[in-house]
Scaffold this active site. Structure first.
Site, PDB file in Angstrom:
ATOM      1  N   ARG A 104       2.549 -13.275  -2.233  1.00 21.72           N
ATOM      2  CA  ARG A 104       3.064 -12.476  -1.115  1.00 21.72           C
ATOM      3  C   ARG A 104       2.905 -10.977  -1.348  1.00 21.72           C
ATOM      4  NH1 ARG A 104       8.901 -13.471  -0.469  1.00 21.72           N
ATOM      5  NH2 ARG A 104       8.638 -12.132   1.331  1.00 21.72           N
ATOM      6  N   LYS A 105       2.515 -10.573  -2.538  1.00 18.91           N
ATOM      7  CA  LYS A 105       2.377  -9.154  -2.864  1.00 18.91           C
ATOM      8  C   LYS A 105       0.994  -8.636  -2.479  1.00 18.91           C
ATOM      9  CE  LYS A 105       5.501  -9.249  -6.817  1.00 18.91           C
ATOM     10  NZ  LYS A 105       5.620  -8.974  -8.270  1.00 18.91           N
ATOM     11  N   ASP A 153       2.059   5.902   4.034  1.00 19.58           N
ATOM     12  CA  ASP A 153       2.713   4.612   4.265  1.00 19.58           C
ATOM     13  C   ASP A 153       2.188   3.972   5.555  1.00 19.58           C
ATOM     14  OD1 ASP A 153       4.564   2.482   3.886  1.00 19.58           O
ATOM     15  OD2 ASP A 153       6.085   3.530   5.059  1.00 19.58           O
TER      16      ASP A 153
END
Length: 118
Positions: free
Chosen positions: A73-74, A28
């Site tokens: 926005r992804k 992450d």
């Protein structure tokens, strides 16, 4: 070039091995860090992890990430951990671009993230 991380005893899950949650957190972080180079303030929306081999403590692990594509926005990002040149874990991450003020509203102070203009 990839970043390198060496996990130690505080990252242990099963004896002698990196905890899966720690490996997930590293993926992450790698996915999020790649966005600094693109000057994109974004947050994790989804993180799918696949483990393919155990990661032993005390060994150098290469960490790689790349922005695959953007859809509005992804942001679709792929990240992986490699041990001795072989994939140990992969992540398919979905990040959502946010306004820089999002971070200020949640505790960041001006100057905390210069790469994003914050």
């Amino acid at each position: 070039p990839p970043a390198t991380v060496v996990f130690d005893e505080c990252h242990q899950g099963a004896p002698g091995l990196v905890h899966g949650g720690v490996a997930s957190a590293a993926l992450d972080e790698a996915a999020g860090a790649i966005l600094l180079g693109h000057t994109l303030p974004a947050v994790t929306a989804q993180l799918n992890i696949a483990f393919s081999r155990p990661i032993p403590l005390g060994r150098p692990v290469a960490v790689r990430a790349a922005l695959d594509r953007r859809e509005g926005r992804k942001l679709h990002i792929a990240a992986r951990l490699e041990l001795d040149g072989e994939t140990a874990a992969t992540a398919d991450a979905l990040f959502i671009v946010v306004e820089p003020e999002h971070f200020l509203a949640h505790g960041a102070r001006p100057g905390d993230i210069p790469a994003l203009g914050i």
